[in-house]
Design an enzyme around this catalytic site. Sequence first.
Site, short mmCIF file in Angstrom:
data_model
loop_
_atom_site.label_atom_id
_atom_site.label_comp_id
_atom_site.label_asym_id
_atom_site.label_seq_id
_atom_site.Cartn_x
_atom_site.Cartn_y
_atom_site.Cartn_z
N CYS A 65 -45.02 7.82 22.75
CA CYS A 65 -44.18 7.56 23.04
C CYS A 65 -43.56 6.69 21.93
CB CYS A 65 -43.84 7.57 24.94
SG CYS A 65 -42.45 7.46 24.83
N CYS A 97 -41.24 4.24 24.86
CA CYS A 97 -41.88 2.77 25.80
C CYS A 97 -43.30 2.51 25.50
CB CYS A 97 -41.82 3.84 27.11
SG CYS A 97 -43.24 4.77 28.17
N CYS A 153 -41.37 12.20 28.67
CA CYS A 153 -42.45 11.22 28.84
C CYS A 153 -42.37 11.12 30.02
CB CYS A 153 -42.26 10.38 28.30
SG CYS A 153 -43.28 8.92 28.21
N CYS A 208 -41.37 7.11 30.71
CA CYS A 208 -40.03 6.38 30.94
C CYS A 208 -38.91 7.54 31.21
CB CYS A 208 -39.71 5.84 29.15
SG CYS A 208 -39.28 6.88 28.12
N CYS A 226 -44.30 20.88 20.97
CA CYS A 226 -43.57 21.59 19.76
C CYS A 226 -42.69 20.74 19.88
CB CYS A 226 -42.74 23.06 19.68
SG CYS A 226 -41.95 22.43 18.50
FE FE Z 1 -42.28 6.92 27.31
#
Ligand code: FE
Length: 132
Positions: A44, A47, A93, A96, A117
């Site tokens: 990510c 984060c 995610c 976060c 995607c």
């Molecule tokens: Fe994240």
Amino acid sequence: MPLNEEDWKAKLTPEQYRILRQKGTEAPFSGKLLSEKRPGLFKCAACGAELFSSEHKFESGSGWPSFYDIGKSDAVKLKDDNSHGLMRVEAVCRNCGSHLGHVFDDGPADKTGKRYCINSVCLEFDPKDQSK
Ligand code: FE
């Protein structure tokens, strides 16, 4: 401590902020990780949580990095998204809460049948250390 929107603005580029925090979409074929083929992990960009693996990456032709599975189970949360008059599944995610992209049912039929995607700017690539 969870970051507030001002913190996110300071931490992310304007493009990342627009997509990760405001559910935007990058232009197709614009992302630098679209053609990334080395083994490694995709984290990510907000984060650092491990989200996807090169093992599941495939060439979908859509113009966005595509995966047929999540790299680390539970890392990605799926949410119904009925915005823009469409019924889609949003990928977020779990750590976060940042927007990553959408999940469609037209992935490789011999695998999961799913296509995650994902916007390239939402990911950071961590190449696998080949010396280990
Ligand atoms: Fe994240």
